[in-house]
Design a protein around this motif. Sequence first.
Motif, PDB file in Angstrom:
ATOM      1  N   THR A 110     -43.371  10.395 -13.380  1.00 31.86           N
ATOM      2  CA  THR A 110     -43.932  10.448 -12.029  1.00 31.86           C
ATOM      3  C   THR A 110     -43.478   9.281 -11.166  1.00 31.86           C
ATOM      4  OG1 THR A 110     -45.957   9.240 -12.663  1.00 31.86           O
ATOM      5  CG2 THR A 110     -45.989  11.641 -12.875  1.00 31.86           C
ATOM      6  N   GLY A 111     -42.697   8.362 -11.750  1.00 37.60           N
ATOM      7  CA  GLY A 111     -42.249   7.200 -10.993  1.00 37.60           C
ATOM      8  C   GLY A 111     -41.134   7.540 -10.012  1.00 37.60           C
ATOM      9  N   ASP A 112     -41.000   6.678  -9.014  1.00 37.92           N
ATOM     10  CA  ASP A 112     -39.949   6.845  -8.007  1.00 37.92           C
ATOM     11  C   ASP A 112     -38.897   5.748  -8.185  1.00 37.92           C
ATOM     12  OD1 ASP A 112     -41.306   8.984  -6.790  1.00 37.92           O
ATOM     13  OD2 ASP A 112     -42.584   7.573  -5.697  1.00 37.92           O
ATOM     14  N   GLY A 113     -37.824   5.914  -7.489  1.00 38.61           N
ATOM     15  CA  GLY A 113     -36.843   4.835  -7.451  1.00 38.61           C
ATOM     16  C   GLY A 113     -35.735   5.015  -8.470  1.00 38.61           C
ATOM     17  N   ALA A 114     -35.703   4.124  -9.446  1.00 40.75           N
ATOM     18  CA  ALA A 114     -34.599   4.074 -10.403  1.00 40.75           C
ATOM     19  C   ALA A 114     -34.514   5.346 -11.235  1.00 40.75           C
ATOM     20  CB  ALA A 114     -34.766   2.859 -11.317  1.00 40.75           C
ATOM     21  N   ASN A 115     -33.415   5.497 -11.967  1.00 37.23           N
ATOM     22  CA  ASN A 115     -33.277   6.651 -12.842  1.00 37.23           C
ATOM     23  C   ASN A 115     -34.282   6.576 -13.985  1.00 37.23           C
ATOM     24  OD1 ASN A 115     -32.194   4.990 -14.944  1.00 37.23           O
ATOM     25  ND2 ASN A 115     -30.151   5.181 -14.039  1.00 37.23           N
ATOM     26  N   TRP A 116     -34.394   7.642 -14.747  1.00 38.19           N
ATOM     27  CA  TRP A 116     -35.460   7.717 -15.748  1.00 38.19           C
ATOM     28  C   TRP A 116     -35.349   6.609 -16.778  1.00 38.19           C
ATOM     29  CZ3 TRP A 116     -34.871   7.907 -20.921  1.00 38.19           C
ATOM     30  CH2 TRP A 116     -33.621   8.301 -21.432  1.00 38.19           C
ATOM     31  N   PHE A 117     -34.122   6.247 -17.161  1.00 38.26           N
ATOM     32  CA  PHE A 117     -33.979   5.227 -18.193  1.00 38.26           C
ATOM     33  C   PHE A 117     -34.461   3.870 -17.695  1.00 38.26           C
ATOM     34  CE2 PHE A 117     -31.731   1.918 -20.538  1.00 38.26           C
ATOM     35  CZ  PHE A 117     -32.060   2.269 -21.835  1.00 38.26           C
ATOM     36  N   GLU A 118     -34.147   3.559 -16.450  1.00 40.72           N
ATOM     37  CA  GLU A 118     -34.597   2.286 -15.898  1.00 40.72           C
ATOM     38  C   GLU A 118     -36.124   2.267 -15.773  1.00 40.72           C
ATOM     39  OE1 GLU A 118     -34.182  -1.593 -14.614  1.00 40.72           O
ATOM     40  OE2 GLU A 118     -32.781  -0.229 -15.602  1.00 40.72           O
ATOM     41  N   ARG A 119     -36.713   3.387 -15.367  1.00 38.46           N
ATOM     42  CA  ARG A 119     -38.187   3.478 -15.309  1.00 38.46           C
ATOM     43  C   ARG A 119     -38.775   3.305 -16.701  1.00 38.46           C
ATOM     44  NH1 ARG A 119     -37.026   7.970 -11.999  1.00 38.46           N
ATOM     45  NH2 ARG A 119     -37.787   9.429 -13.580  1.00 38.46           N
ATOM     46  N   TYR A 120     -38.130   3.925 -17.668  1.00 34.30           N
ATOM     47  CA  TYR A 120     -38.602   3.837 -19.059  1.00 34.30           C
ATOM     48  C   TYR A 120     -38.516   2.408 -19.573  1.00 34.30           C
ATOM     49  CZ  TYR A 120     -38.450   4.650 -24.163  1.00 34.30           C
ATOM     50  OH  TYR A 120     -38.665   4.604 -25.529  1.00 34.30           O
ATOM     51  N   ARG A 121     -37.392   1.771 -19.342  1.00 35.09           N
ATOM     52  CA  ARG A 121     -37.217   0.405 -19.826  1.00 35.09           C
ATOM     53  C   ARG A 121     -38.271  -0.526 -19.239  1.00 35.09           C
ATOM     54  NH1 ARG A 121     -35.071  -4.090 -18.166  1.00 35.09           N
ATOM     55  NH2 ARG A 121     -34.388  -3.168 -16.190  1.00 35.09           N
ATOM     56  N   LYS A 122     -38.520  -0.403 -17.948  1.00 34.26           N
ATOM     57  CA  LYS A 122     -39.516  -1.248 -17.294  1.00 34.26           C
ATOM     58  C   LYS A 122     -40.925  -0.905 -17.768  1.00 34.26           C
ATOM     59  CE  LYS A 122     -36.856  -2.128 -13.077  1.00 34.26           C
ATOM     60  NZ  LYS A 122     -36.783  -1.925 -11.608  1.00 34.26           N
ATOM     61  N   ALA A 123     -41.193   0.394 -17.952  1.00 32.41           N
ATOM     62  CA  ALA A 123     -42.525   0.815 -18.404  1.00 32.41           C
ATOM     63  C   ALA A 123     -42.805   0.305 -19.810  1.00 32.41           C
ATOM     64  CB  ALA A 123     -42.636   2.337 -18.362  1.00 32.41           C
ATOM     65  N   ALA A 124     -41.817   0.410 -20.683  1.00 36.20           N
ATOM     66  CA  ALA A 124     -42.000  -0.052 -22.055  1.00 36.20           C
ATOM     67  C   ALA A 124     -42.242  -1.552 -22.091  1.00 36.20           C
ATOM     68  CB  ALA A 124     -40.775   0.310 -22.902  1.00 36.20           C
ATOM     69  N   SER A 125     -41.515  -2.269 -21.260  1.00 38.17           N
ATOM     70  CA  SER A 125     -41.679  -3.717 -21.196  1.00 38.17           C
ATOM     71  C   SER A 125     -43.064  -4.087 -20.687  1.00 38.17           C
ATOM     72  CB  SER A 125     -40.609  -4.323 -20.289  1.00 38.17           C
ATOM     73  OG  SER A 125     -40.763  -5.718 -20.189  1.00 38.17           O
ATOM     74  N   ALA A 126     -43.545  -3.369 -19.671  1.00 36.09           N
ATOM     75  CA  ALA A 126     -44.858  -3.661 -19.090  1.00 36.09           C
ATOM     76  C   ALA A 126     -45.990  -3.324 -20.056  1.00 36.09           C
ATOM     77  CB  ALA A 126     -45.037  -2.867 -17.799  1.00 36.09           C
ATOM     78  N   VAL A 127     -45.834  -2.249 -20.782  1.00 29.79           N
ATOM     79  CA  VAL A 127     -46.879  -1.822 -21.715  1.00 29.79           C
ATOM     80  C   VAL A 127     -46.993  -2.765 -22.895  1.00 29.79           C
ATOM     81  CG1 VAL A 127     -47.449  -0.058 -23.428  1.00 29.79           C
ATOM     82  CG2 VAL A 127     -46.892   0.611 -21.096  1.00 29.79           C
ATOM     83  N   PHE A 128     -45.880  -3.173 -23.440  1.00 22.69           N
ATOM     84  CA  PHE A 128     -45.887  -3.939 -24.678  1.00 22.69           C
ATOM     85  C   PHE A 128     -45.865  -5.447 -24.486  1.00 22.69           C
ATOM     86  CE2 PHE A 128     -44.426   0.136 -26.076  1.00 22.69           C
ATOM     87  CZ  PHE A 128     -44.952   0.262 -27.335  1.00 22.69           C
ATOM     88  N   GLY A 129     -45.385  -5.886 -23.319  1.00 25.56           N
ATOM     89  CA  GLY A 129     -45.100  -7.296 -23.193  1.00 25.56           C
ATOM     90  C   GLY A 129     -43.795  -7.600 -23.912  1.00 25.56           C
ATOM     91  N   LYS A 130     -43.243  -6.582 -24.528  1.00 23.85           N
ATOM     92  CA  LYS A 130     -41.933  -6.632 -25.171  1.00 23.85           C
ATOM     93  C   LYS A 130     -41.427  -5.204 -25.170  1.00 23.85           C
ATOM     94  CE  LYS A 130     -43.970  -6.107 -29.772  1.00 23.85           C
ATOM     95  NZ  LYS A 130     -44.062  -6.652 -31.128  1.00 23.85           N
TER      96      LYS A 130
END
Length: 226
Positions: A110-130
Amino acid sequence: MSGAEAFAVIGLISSIITIIDTTRQVYDAATNAEGLHEAFHLVSQKLPLVLDILIDCRRISEQKQDQFKQETDVIRKRELEKSAEAVRPVVEQCKQSAKELQEIFGKVFTGDGANWFERYRKAASAVFGKKGRVEDLMSDMLDSLQLLQAKQIFRDAVSQHSSELVEAIQELSEVASSLPEEDGRYKHSGSGPMNVNASTGTQNNYNQSGRNNTQNFGGQTQHFAK
């Protein structure tokens, strides 16, 4: 601990069911799933299995709670309490993994902006702190459900799905990493730089001066200067 506290596990299980169902709806409603990493599709395929097991576990918990309320024998009541208490840590861990998976799915689909992989990478980082991966979160949930099989209260509910759990865990272990750059291929501890040529070509003539420096070199052809 009162019976109400012990059987709070029913509410925990219900909340996980809601989280998993919401995650599945997000995936089913996605219009931008084309080109998505296969791990997302595989994880989504395992969501119904998780739901089936959790629904069975909730039903059993409700039955045990009814037995607790009707039971007059103090020892038997305490046994029912203990059986409910014993599964709570496992269920709580399962809920944590489910919440993190839901967050990632929500941001990726449901995110906007970057492609799905970039959204995924940022989301994973935000969720885990790693960095983390959706296949690992699903594996964690399935591992939790397997642990419930060892608990007497849920033994029958989980055992009937035992072979499906084993197969699902195996499939997830074999899927290509959805975050390959986080697999730890290159690691460096200590001070100083790490220089890696991960592609083809030549890496030449790197000079580093100073005390207590650490150099790591990865390349096709390397020439070290004094």
